[in-house]
Write a protein that holds these residues in place. Structure first.
Motif, PDB file in Angstrom:
ATOM      1  N   LEU A  92     -19.208  -4.354   3.676  1.00  0.00           N
ATOM      2  CA  LEU A  92     -18.131  -5.345   3.623  1.00  0.00           C
ATOM      3  C   LEU A  92     -17.412  -5.304   2.274  1.00  0.00           C
ATOM      4  CD1 LEU A  92     -20.083  -8.204   5.359  1.00  0.00           C
ATOM      5  CD2 LEU A  92     -18.072  -7.042   6.291  1.00  0.00           C
ATOM      6  N   GLN A  93     -18.169  -5.157   1.199  1.00  0.00           N
ATOM      7  CA  GLN A  93     -17.583  -5.097  -0.133  1.00  0.00           C
ATOM      8  C   GLN A  93     -16.703  -3.854  -0.262  1.00  0.00           C
ATOM      9  OE1 GLN A  93     -20.661  -5.942  -2.917  1.00  0.00           O
ATOM     10  NE2 GLN A  93     -19.257  -6.423  -4.555  1.00  0.00           N
ATOM     11  N   GLN A  94     -17.188  -2.738   0.237  1.00  0.00           N
ATOM     12  CA  GLN A  94     -16.416  -1.494   0.174  1.00  0.00           C
ATOM     13  C   GLN A  94     -15.144  -1.612   1.014  1.00  0.00           C
ATOM     14  OE1 GLN A  94     -18.505   2.010   1.478  1.00  0.00           O
ATOM     15  NE2 GLN A  94     -16.706   3.304   1.276  1.00  0.00           N
ATOM     16  N   ALA A  95     -15.250  -2.152   2.206  1.00  0.00           N
ATOM     17  CA  ALA A  95     -14.089  -2.263   3.090  1.00  0.00           C
ATOM     18  C   ALA A  95     -13.017  -3.162   2.472  1.00  0.00           C
ATOM     19  CB  ALA A  95     -14.514  -2.801   4.457  1.00  0.00           C
ATOM     20  N   LEU A  96     -13.409  -4.331   1.966  1.00  0.00           N
ATOM     21  CA  LEU A  96     -12.424  -5.237   1.365  1.00  0.00           C
ATOM     22  C   LEU A  96     -11.788  -4.629   0.123  1.00  0.00           C
ATOM     23  CD1 LEU A  96     -14.124  -8.723   1.783  1.00  0.00           C
ATOM     24  CD2 LEU A  96     -11.950  -7.968   2.768  1.00  0.00           C
ATOM     25  N   THR A  97     -12.580  -3.912  -0.661  1.00  0.00           N
ATOM     26  CA  THR A  97     -12.035  -3.255  -1.853  1.00  0.00           C
ATOM     27  C   THR A  97     -11.050  -2.164  -1.451  1.00  0.00           C
ATOM     28  OG1 THR A  97     -14.039  -3.763  -3.099  1.00  0.00           O
ATOM     29  CG2 THR A  97     -12.654  -1.992  -3.953  1.00  0.00           C
ATOM     30  N   GLU A  98     -11.358  -1.423  -0.397  1.00  0.00           N
ATOM     31  CA  GLU A  98     -10.446  -0.373   0.072  1.00  0.00           C
ATOM     32  C   GLU A  98      -9.145  -0.959   0.607  1.00  0.00           C
ATOM     33  OE1 GLU A  98     -12.662   2.125   2.752  1.00  0.00           O
ATOM     34  OE2 GLU A  98     -13.796   3.028   1.105  1.00  0.00           O
ATOM     35  N   TYR A  99      -9.212  -2.090   1.296  1.00  0.00           N
ATOM     36  CA  TYR A  99      -7.981  -2.765   1.729  1.00  0.00           C
ATOM     37  C   TYR A  99      -7.180  -3.205   0.507  1.00  0.00           C
ATOM     38  CZ  TYR A  99      -9.312  -3.037   6.672  1.00  0.00           C
ATOM     39  OH  TYR A  99      -9.641  -2.743   7.977  1.00  0.00           O
ATOM     40  N   LYS A 100      -7.850  -3.787  -0.455  1.00  0.00           N
ATOM     41  CA  LYS A 100      -7.187  -4.280  -1.659  1.00  0.00           C
ATOM     42  C   LYS A 100      -6.511  -3.144  -2.419  1.00  0.00           C
ATOM     43  CE  LYS A 100      -7.948  -6.905  -5.830  1.00  0.00           C
ATOM     44  NZ  LYS A 100      -8.605  -8.073  -6.328  1.00  0.00           N
ATOM     45  N   ASN A 101      -7.167  -1.989  -2.504  1.00  0.00           N
ATOM     46  CA  ASN A 101      -6.627  -0.835  -3.236  1.00  0.00           C
ATOM     47  C   ASN A 101      -5.635  -0.017  -2.418  1.00  0.00           C
ATOM     48  OD1 ASN A 101      -8.226  -1.558  -5.402  1.00  0.00           O
ATOM     49  ND2 ASN A 101      -9.874  -0.160  -4.858  1.00  0.00           N
ATOM     50  N   GLY A 102      -5.460  -0.355  -1.138  1.00  0.00           N
ATOM     51  CA  GLY A 102      -4.522   0.368  -0.288  1.00  0.00           C
ATOM     52  C   GLY A 102      -5.098   1.618   0.353  1.00  0.00           C
ATOM     53  N   ASN A 103      -6.409   1.840   0.215  1.00  0.00           N
ATOM     54  CA  ASN A 103      -7.038   3.017   0.829  1.00  0.00           C
ATOM     55  C   ASN A 103      -7.276   2.834   2.320  1.00  0.00           C
ATOM     56  OD1 ASN A 103      -7.121   4.094  -1.735  1.00  0.00           O
ATOM     57  ND2 ASN A 103      -9.200   3.404  -2.111  1.00  0.00           N
ATOM     58  N   ARG A 104      -7.365   1.590   2.769  1.00  0.00           N
ATOM     59  CA  ARG A 104      -7.429   1.265   4.199  1.00  0.00           C
ATOM     60  C   ARG A 104      -6.132   0.564   4.539  1.00  0.00           C
ATOM     61  NH1 ARG A 104     -13.113  -0.542   6.807  1.00  0.00           N
ATOM     62  NH2 ARG A 104     -14.415   0.958   5.747  1.00  0.00           N
ATOM     63  N   LYS A 105      -5.569   0.918   5.675  1.00  0.00           N
ATOM     64  CA  LYS A 105      -4.260   0.393   6.049  1.00  0.00           C
ATOM     65  C   LYS A 105      -4.356  -0.598   7.203  1.00  0.00           C
ATOM     66  CE  LYS A 105      -2.311   3.419   3.292  1.00  0.00           C
ATOM     67  NZ  LYS A 105      -2.016   3.079   1.949  1.00  0.00           N
ATOM     68  N   HIS A 106      -4.035  -1.830   6.922  1.00  0.00           N
ATOM     69  CA  HIS A 106      -3.839  -2.863   7.923  1.00  0.00           C
ATOM     70  C   HIS A 106      -3.112  -3.979   7.200  1.00  0.00           C
ATOM     71  CE1 HIS A 106      -4.502  -6.181  10.695  1.00  0.00           C
ATOM     72  NE2 HIS A 106      -4.612  -5.243  11.621  1.00  0.00           N
ATOM     73  N   PRO A 107      -1.864  -4.266   7.589  1.00  0.00           N
ATOM     74  CA  PRO A 107      -1.043  -5.210   6.822  1.00  0.00           C
ATOM     75  C   PRO A 107      -1.700  -6.565   6.579  1.00  0.00           C
ATOM     76  CG  PRO A 107       0.261  -4.181   8.560  1.00  0.00           C
ATOM     77  CD  PRO A 107      -1.153  -3.734   8.757  1.00  0.00           C
ATOM     78  N   THR A 108      -2.335  -7.135   7.577  1.00  0.00           N
ATOM     79  CA  THR A 108      -2.947  -8.447   7.411  1.00  0.00           C
ATOM     80  C   THR A 108      -4.125  -8.375   6.454  1.00  0.00           C
ATOM     81  OG1 THR A 108      -2.271  -9.084   9.638  1.00  0.00           O
ATOM     82  CG2 THR A 108      -4.020 -10.390   8.622  1.00  0.00           C
ATOM     83  N   MET A 109      -4.975  -7.379   6.630  1.00  0.00           N
ATOM     84  CA  MET A 109      -6.143  -7.262   5.761  1.00  0.00           C
ATOM     85  C   MET A 109      -5.738  -6.898   4.333  1.00  0.00           C
ATOM     86  SD  MET A 109      -8.778  -8.245   7.276  1.00  0.00           S
ATOM     87  CE  MET A 109      -9.857  -7.792   5.936  1.00  0.00           C
TER      88      MET A 109
END
Length: 132
Positions: A92-109
């Motif tokens: 969960l920590q990795q996923a949220l950090t990746e969303y925050k850094n733009g490495n995972r793409k989903h506009p809402t997240m």
């Protein structure tokens, strides 16, 4: 609550600006000193924050709107919203950090994660990892 500039960004600027000022003041053709002093030891990497599950419970209130509703599907194009309760804190920590850094793409997240500090992310992960 959206923060204008995350604490981590402020710290990065506070560290980078003095270093940039020193670089700009050093003449390009300056000769190297004859006896250079020993290099200072590299700064230790700060330990990741320890999550507080009680605080994480409060921070995840809005997450329930999508991730906590049984059978919920997003409006565009039937995107299945994953269940996040019970996932490992590390994931969960990795996923949220990746969303925050733009490495995972989903506009809402990406929008949600931009408002979280590293401590917020650790707290959220600590709580969600305990949810069954």
């Amino acid at each position: 609550m959206m923060r204008p500039l995350p604490l981590a960004a402020c710290l990065a600027l506070a560290i980078a600006l003095p270093a940039a000022a020193l670089t700009a003041q050093t003449p390009a053709a300056a000769p190297a000193p004859a006896a250079a002093p020993a290099a200072a030891p590299a700064a230790a990497t700060p330990a990741p924050p320890v999550g507080d599950a009680d605080r994480g419970r409060t921070l995840t209130y809005t997450c329930q709107g999508c991730h906590g509703i049984e059978g919920y599907k997003n409006a565009y194009p039937n995107y299945h919203v994953p269940r996040i309760g019970g996932q490992s804190a590390e994931y969960l920590q990795q996923a949220l950090t990746e969303y925050k850094n733009g490495n995972r793409k989903h506009p809402t997240m990406q929008a949600q994660s931009q408002s979280f500090s590293e401590q917020d992310i650790a707290d959220i992960a600590a709580f969600l990892s305990t949810v069954k």
